[in-house]
Design an enzyme around this catalytic site. Structure first.
Site, PDB file in Angstrom:
ATOM      1  N   CYS A  19      -7.032  -2.981   7.457  1.00 18.75           N
ATOM      2  CA  CYS A  19      -5.732  -3.286   6.851  1.00 18.75           C
ATOM      3  C   CYS A  19      -4.759  -2.127   6.925  1.00 18.75           C
ATOM      4  O   CYS A  19      -3.556  -2.329   6.825  1.00 18.75           O
ATOM      5  CB  CYS A  19      -5.915  -3.713   5.394  1.00 18.75           C
ATOM      6  SG  CYS A  19      -6.421  -2.338   4.326  1.00 18.75           S
ATOM      7  N   SER A 323      -4.431  11.421  -7.195  1.00 19.64           N
ATOM      8  CA  SER A 323      -4.418  12.437  -8.252  1.00 19.64           C
ATOM      9  C   SER A 323      -3.746  11.898  -9.515  1.00 19.64           C
ATOM     10  O   SER A 323      -2.941  10.971  -9.466  1.00 19.64           O
ATOM     11  CB  SER A 323      -3.662  13.672  -7.767  1.00 19.64           C
ATOM     12  OG  SER A 323      -2.305  13.322  -7.533  1.00 19.64           O
ATOM     13  N   GLY A 325      -1.561  13.553 -11.379  1.00 24.34           N
ATOM     14  CA  GLY A 325      -0.127  13.849 -11.314  1.00 24.34           C
ATOM     15  C   GLY A 325       0.607  12.873 -10.411  1.00 24.34           C
ATOM     16  O   GLY A 325       1.713  12.409 -10.739  1.00 24.34           O
ATOM     17  N   LEU A 379       4.964  18.971 -11.178  1.00 19.66           N
ATOM     18  CA  LEU A 379       4.096  18.651 -12.316  1.00 19.66           C
ATOM     19  C   LEU A 379       2.797  19.446 -12.158  1.00 19.66           C
ATOM     20  O   LEU A 379       2.106  19.298 -11.158  1.00 19.66           O
ATOM     21  CB  LEU A 379       3.813  17.142 -12.307  1.00 19.66           C
ATOM     22  CG  LEU A 379       2.901  16.578 -13.375  1.00 19.66           C
ATOM     23  CD1 LEU A 379       3.477  16.809 -14.757  1.00 19.66           C
ATOM     24  CD2 LEU A 379       2.704  15.084 -13.178  1.00 19.66           C
ATOM     25  N   GLU A1243     -18.915 -25.467   7.728  1.00 25.26           N
ATOM     26  CA  GLU A1243     -17.743 -25.821   6.919  1.00 25.26           C
ATOM     27  C   GLU A1243     -18.007 -26.554   5.605  1.00 25.26           C
ATOM     28  O   GLU A1243     -17.274 -26.350   4.643  1.00 25.26           O
ATOM     29  CB  GLU A1243     -16.804 -26.704   7.763  1.00 25.26           C
ATOM     30  CG  GLU A1243     -16.286 -26.015   8.990  1.00 25.26           C
ATOM     31  CD  GLU A1243     -15.555 -26.980   9.913  1.00 25.26           C
ATOM     32  OE1 GLU A1243     -14.345 -26.811  10.067  1.00 25.26           O
ATOM     33  OE2 GLU A1243     -16.191 -27.901  10.444  1.00 25.26           O
TER      34      GLU A1243
END
Length: 1311
Positions: A19, A323, A325, A379, A1243
């Site tokens: 993806c 993280s 922060g 930060l 199926e």
């Protein structure tokens, strides 16, 4: 990124692209780092698609190839997943293996909880997860006790199980290699030496359009950020990475502070804990978990709430790198952590020229993704305070899927009481997902503070909260009513928990005790939904006593490629090495749903580095369209477009990145055409249909309605479904270089169709095109028609440039372009007697077919042919239409219309039961076919095995006793309800188009006695090659190890039919059997001459006797037909029957549910391979569970698909697996119509996933009756938490005012 480096530079292709956004786990690897401070080595799993290569300086990376291979030795994890049958198509297997491997490196004896956490971020579309979990479970400590093994009597109780005949098992634990932690790969000593050298240097990497700087000290970081305030700080790349990949965001400079030690410091003060902003979420969680037992309980309220949120945030792989922060600073409106940090009075410490402390409160979050901090500020740390005595903190979240999913609404709530009092001293409530930022419910808090915590205070608070957090009806993110209702539900849940705590806290004061006890009867308590995965049963029949040990048919044999899939050695289309001069093709798609193309400007694209050419429809030398049912589909749009995502042209460049950039630079100008059609209603109003419309009738419906006791009319809507095969559409077209010959390596279910399409597109004969299919990473019907079109476009590029051209779609493009299952609207009118007999039914189906016909007409026909399901309705009329709309064309999808068809019928039967006030299973039983029966298309069959499946399912699931237990549970619980349902299926096998029921094979015996089998079926995880190998082994009387199947190719077996309709093994198995019998007969004289000889000696002798050791086989399948004018025919060879019982537990306040237990009984004749067949049953069931309860495609009002990846589109994960998942194959069943008496199984079982839907509906009905609502109600599919919660109609959802349709523009279409 690490992923492209591994795959393209190092040619380590075991790590897969699934993806590109960290949402599927296919690219999981293990990263190890040395920590000089503690002299320890840490190991963690991570998504290679999000890991920047520059960040891995000093780290060791282990991929699936590194832990074991078939050339050296395989690792126990690889072996157990393979031998427990946990690998079908195998595309997700390396990721599963690495998630589990990383867990075992940290914890060699994990618990089940550890395993489900480790696998939560890994998606699988084939298996249904049960075999993967069972394989991994063998590493748990507790596996040796019989109770853990699902045996009721434990040997410790002295019970003796000797009398019971032993059930055959799918695998034997005793065969497994033991796990020996001392044998694992060591951390490279040179990396330890490098880390110990104490003078780290700043690292700078320069790329084509970007520079990456990694500073080593805080002051250097501050300087960098001050001079480049716009440069983002990247720690885990879980936010910036997806933005750059999916939104095309460009950053000329990126600063990576991963080596700044000050960002990782942790300190404890008397007031709380200060955590470095660089700590990963996993580190934060384990730190808090270590602190909680060391501190007095009253100090840990906030910590516990954070631990709970951290358990559900993202996946293990994401938490390992993201993280603290970064999570705060990305300031997502639906953040999981920000509301609880804000409610808990946390503070952050920031630095630029100086340091300052900033409280995390409503002023901190300014707007979407923006905080109060200045661009140059960094930060550094987050302060999390201890809670006080009398303070309670709770966090709640609701998400579309229980794990690895962005939240819909989150909240953090804190309340403080002084000792012995119930008067609120202080309260703080924050919500996420209720606006562009984390919001504070300040007015609500003001209404509660300084008042006693009682019903009166809270009733007022709910009303204030409703006004305070109002969302406009067309708010971004949609689900407005649900989100508003959740804010109230969460406050109510908090209220219940606080009352419980107050009862404990002020227990000494008798007076208060009485007041509070009255307010919280047992019935009101809310315990979390169950989550313990139980042992499951898989019951199948032993092979008969007389069967030779060498004959593998009927035995649970492992998938023949499972080991290679688990070691990453299995080769998929995009794993084929690059050839010299190979080019990459990227598609350019329409951004308008209904428009004329007025201009196509490719000049800018052609000037970009690496771009070689742009392919348009003018370049196509042969046919520019593909035709079906008299309708044409253009390969590349020329003058007008009819949906967003229609292919207009393609850019060919030397690399993937250059092709993608070139495609973005192509400019298309449009002139919009009036009145696009998106919904079924619009199509019906404008009579926008694909002809022919179909109708079928038996009996006289109109007359019958006059003589019934009651008539009921209803309707049901059902959403579409994305195939989400783990391997996206992939192809490589290689010009041979002479006489216009091409080799096409493609991931398709129908190689012959691709061969025909490429030949017609290039205007060359089919004998110049050879299609090769080694294996497919999942298909489910989605790799037939669109794949042939994509291959045709790629072949034009290869023809024009005379270079090999590769095309591999990104997940988002694949979802946008290729379409999926048809959404439907079903309307029914049903006439029935008071005893439950249905006498007449008139059903209309409308499917949303999209912009081209594709296979929609065939889907519509199959819908009508299955509308009786298992019910003998004497007067039945069905009409069906494929609506032509301006959405991407829908196509074949496992079940091919049947899951939609029967869903409407079962909903109708359910409604009849509700109207009559009878149990639905009784109404189903009364109406079932009994004795020799005739369907509505005049086909005769015996329903005996269908009724056996039904009865056995009732018995195995202990239906009656559990039904009583559920009713009792529901009486005792107000906010959690249980529901149960029992659903049958009758599914027709084979193609109604008779010419597709044929197959051929080519079998070679070589002089050394080895056998090569070629057949027309493609291996996509369903195990066809494994079963074919078993067939050849039985017919030639040799062990399977002597038989090899290399690939499916059009130059060995021509004119093949698609591997579809659950008919692959039926057809190809017979063809291989035919070829093997021919060869075995040819060897008969030699066996007679030398009866004691070996297989090898007979084969050698045959060569010297000039006897041909190669044979073709052919199977001419049944002559099936359907005459729509006469409304009769024999469209199917036989039926596969089944029944399924499911029980769910539903949280009525949030709509969350758990499937507690599932029992499936299926009649598949004599199984050729029980492990493969049970795998198909479980996988189909889970795909059905996704279809009916989870997976939701959302389109914008202009027809753009919003849900283009795993972060927006949720397929079932490990957390959605039934906690107990039992499968029973019906014993003593025979089927004369297929090979060795087996039956097709791919199926049929998908529809049985609807039993979860009907169990949810049953639980919702129990909740509605508490609000005084009885009678039939509408619940559309999928029954997402949103739909289930709103249908429960609790007093909180009833408070939400309805938005008037027409007064606003909805965010998403109801297609």
């Amino acid at each position: 990124m690490l992923l492209s480096f591994l795959r393209e530079k190092l040619r380590l292709t075991g790590t897969k692209y699934g993806c590109g956004g960290g949402g599927c786990g296919a690219c999981t690897v293990m990263v190890s780092r040395y920590q000089p401070a503690t002299k320890t080595i840490i190991h963690y799993s991570a998504n290679a698609c999000l890991l920047p290569l520059c960040q891995l300086h000093g780290a060791a990376v282990i991929t699936v190839e590194g832990i074991g291979s078939t050339k050296t030795r395989i690792h126990p994890v690889q072996e157990r997943i393979a031998k427990a049958h946990g690998s079908q198509c195998g595309f997700c297997t390396p990721g599963m293996v690495m998630s589990m491997y990383a867990l075992l490196r940290n914890k060699p004896q994990p618990t089940m909880e550890d395993i489900t956490q480790a696998l939560a971020g890994n998606l699988c579309r084939c298996t249904g997860y049960r075999p993967i979990v069972d394989g991994c479970r063998t590493f748990c400590q507790e596996t040796n006790c019989c109770q853990a093994n699902g045996v009721g009597n434990c040997c410790l109780n002295g019970a003796n199980n000797a009398d019971e005949p032993e059930h055959p098992q799918l695998f034997d634990k005793d065969d497994f290699l033991p796990l020996d932690p001392t044998q694992e790969l060591i951390f490279p000593p040179e990396l330890i030496l490098m880390a110990e050298m104490a003078n780290p240097q700043t690292l700078t990497f320069c790329g084509e359009r970007m520079t990456w700087v990694s500073p080593t000290s805080l002051e250097e970081l501050v300087q960098l950020k001050t001079s480049n305030p716009k440069a983002p700080l990247v720690m885990g790349n879980t936010n910036i990475g997806p933005d750059m990949r999916f939104k095309g965001v460009q950053h000329p400079l990126i600063i990576s502070p991963t080596r700044v030690t000050e960002l990782f410091e942790v300190t404890q003060t008397p007031q709380g804990v200060c955590l470095g902003a660089g700590c990963s979420l996993s580190e934060v969680r384990s730190l808090l978990e270590k602190l909680v037992p060391q501190l007095p309980e009253e100090k840990t309220e906030l910590f516990k709430a954070l631990i709970q949120q951290l358990g559900n945030l993202g996946s293990q792989q994401i938490r390992n790198v993201a993280s603290l922060g970064g999570n705060i600073m990305s300031a997502y409106p639906n953040s999981d952590l920000n509301p609880i940090l804000a409610a808990g009075n946390s503070k952050v410490s920031v630095i630029s020229r100086g340091r300052r402390e900033v409280p995390l409160n409503q002023d901190f979050f300014v707007s979407f993704g923006k905080t109060i901090l200045k661009p140059e500020e960094i930060l550094v740390s987050v302060f999390i305070p201890f809670s006080r005595k009398g303070e309670f903190v709770r966090a709640f979240r609701q998400a579309p899927r229980k794990e690895s999913s962005f939240a819909t609404v989150t909240t953090g709530m804190r309340v403080f009481f002084s000792e012995g009092s119930r008067v609120v001293q202080d309260i703080s409530i924050y919500y996420g997902g209720m606006g562009p930022t984390t919001v504070s419910a300040a007015k609500t808090c003001a209404a509660i503070v300084a008042r006693p915590w009682d019903d009166e205070t809270l009733s007022r608070a709910y009303d204030i909260l409703l006004d305070e957090l109002a969302l406009p009806p067309s708010a971004p993110g949609g689900k407005v009513e649900f989100r508003r209702s959740l804010t109230l539900s969460f406050l109510f849940k908090f209220n219940l928990e606080v009352l419980q705590k107050l009862r404990e806290m002020v227990g000494l004061i008798i007076f208060l005790q009485n007041v509070i006890t009255d307010e919280l009867p047992e019935k009101m308590q809310i315990k979390p939904l169950p989550r313990e995965i139980q042992r499951s049963l898989q019951e199948f029949q032993h092979v008969s006593k007389g069967q030779s040990n060498q004959d593998p048919v009927g035995r649970p044999i492992m998938h023949r490629s499972a080991i290679s899939q688990a070691t990453g050695e299995a080769v998929y289309c995009d794993d084929i090495p690059k050839t010299d001069g190979e080019l990459f093709l990227a598609l350019v798609t329409s951004s308008r749903a209904h428009a004329k193309i007025t201009g196509l400007d490719v000049s800018e694209a052609l000037q970009l580095p690496g771009v070689v050419d742009v392919i348009t429809s003018k370049d196509i030398p042969g046919k520019k369209v593909r035709s079906m049912f008299g309708y044409h589909e253009e390969l590349l749009a020329e003058s007008k477009v009819s949906c967003i995502g229609q292919m207009v042209c393609a850019v060919v460049a030397d690399t993937r990145a250059h092709a993608k950039r070139g495609a973005a630079a192509v400019k298309i100008s449009y002139e919009d055409l009036p009145d696009p059609v998106f919904t079924i209603e619009e199509a019906v109003e404008k009579s926008s249909f694909f002809e022919p419309l179909r109708m079928i009738e038996r009996g006289n419906v109109t007359e019958a309605f006059k003589s019934v006791d009651q008539v009921y009319e209803g309707e049901m809507r059902m959403g579409g479904q994305e195939h989400f095969y783990m391997e996206t559409q992939s192809m490589l077209v290689v010009p041979v270089g002479e006489e216009t010959e091409f080799n096409v390596y493609v991931s398709t279910q129908w190689p012959t169709l691709t061969q025909d399409a490429v030949a017609e597109t290039l205007d060359i004969p089919s004998n110049r095109v050879t299609c090769h299919v080694k294996r497919i990473g999942g298909a489910f019907g989605g790799k037939v028609t669109k794949t042939s079109i994509l291959a045709s476009i790629t072949s034009v590029a290869a023809w024009k440039t005379n270079h090999a051209v590769r095309c591999v779609l990104e997940r988002g493009e694949d979802m946008l372009i290729t379409g999926g299952r048809h959404p439907i609207l079903g309307k029914y009118k049903v006439g029935f007697m008071n005893d439950g007999r249905i006498v007449a039914a008139d059903i209309q189906y409308f499917t949303n077919a999209g912009n081209t016909v594709d296979e929609s007409v065939l889907v519509v026909e199959k819908i009508l042919l299955h509308m009786d399901n298992t019910y003998n309705i004497p007067n039945l009329r069905g009409r069906a239409a494929a609506c032509r709309t301006n959405l991407p064309s829908n196509t074949a999808f496992r079940g091919f219309g049947v899951p939609q068809s029967i869903m409407v019928v079962e909903n109708m039967v359910n409604d009849v039961a509700v109207v009559l006030g009878r149990p639905p299973d009784q109404v189903r039983e009364i109406n079932m076919y009994k004795g020799l029966s005739v369907t509505h298309y005049k086909f005769e069959f015996s329903p005996e095995n269908m009724l056996r499946c039904w009865e056995e399912c009732k018995a195995k699931s202990d239906y009656s006793a559990r039904r009583r237990a559920i009713d009792q549970f529901n009486q005792q619980s107000r906010w959690k309800k249980r529901g149960m349902s029992l659903i049958p299926i009758k599914y027709g096998i084979a193609f109604a188009e008779s010419f597709l029921n044929q197959a051929a094979a080519l079998v070679h015996i070589y002089k050394d006695g080895s056998v090569l089998v070629n057949h027309g079926g493609t291996e996509m995880g369903q195990g066809i090659h494994t079963k074919i190998q078993q067939v050849a082994s039985r017919e030639l009387h040799i062990p399977p190890s002597k038989i090899y199947i290399s690939e499916t190719s059009t130059n060995t077996v021509p004119n093949t039919c698609p591997s579809a309709a659950s008919f692959g093994t039926d057809a190809n198995g017979m063809a291989v059997k035919n070829a093997c019998q021919t060869l075995y007969q040819r060897l008969e004289p030699l066996r007679q001459k030398d009866p004691k000889g070996s297989w090898e000696s007979w084969v050698r002798a045959a060569f010297f006797e000039k006897i041909s050791l190669s044979a073709t086989g052919f199977h001419r399948g049944p002559d099936l037909y359907m005459d729509w004018d006469k409304m009769e025919g024999q469209p199917y060879a036989y039926y596969t029957f089944g029944a399924c019982c499911c029980e769910v537990e539903l949280d009525c306040l949030t709509g969350d549910y758990r499937t507690v237990k599932t029992d499936i009984v299926v009649d598949i004749g004599r199984s050729l391979n029980p492990s493969v067949d049970i795998g198909q049953i479980e996988g189909a069931f889970m795909q059905g569970l996704g279809l009916y309860t989870l997976e939701e495609l959302k389109f914008s009002p202009s027809g753009l698909l919003y849900t283009r990846g795993p972060s927006q589109y949720k397929i079932p994960a490990v957390c959605d697996m039934p906690l107990q998942f039992n499968v029973y194959l019906l014993s003593d069943s025979h089927n004369p119509h297929a090979i060795y008496s087996s039956k097709g199984i791919g199926e049929p079982v998908l529809f049985l996933g609807s039993s979860v839907f009907f169990a949810i509906k049953d639980a919702v009905a129990a909740a509605r009756s508490e609000s005084g609502l009885v009678g039939p109600f509408s619940l559309d599919s999928p029954a997402t938490p949103e739909r289930a919660c709103l249908a429960c109609a609790s007093r909180f959802t009833q408070k939400i005012p309805d938005s008037k349709p027409g007064s606003f523009k909805p965010r998403a279409l109801n297609i």
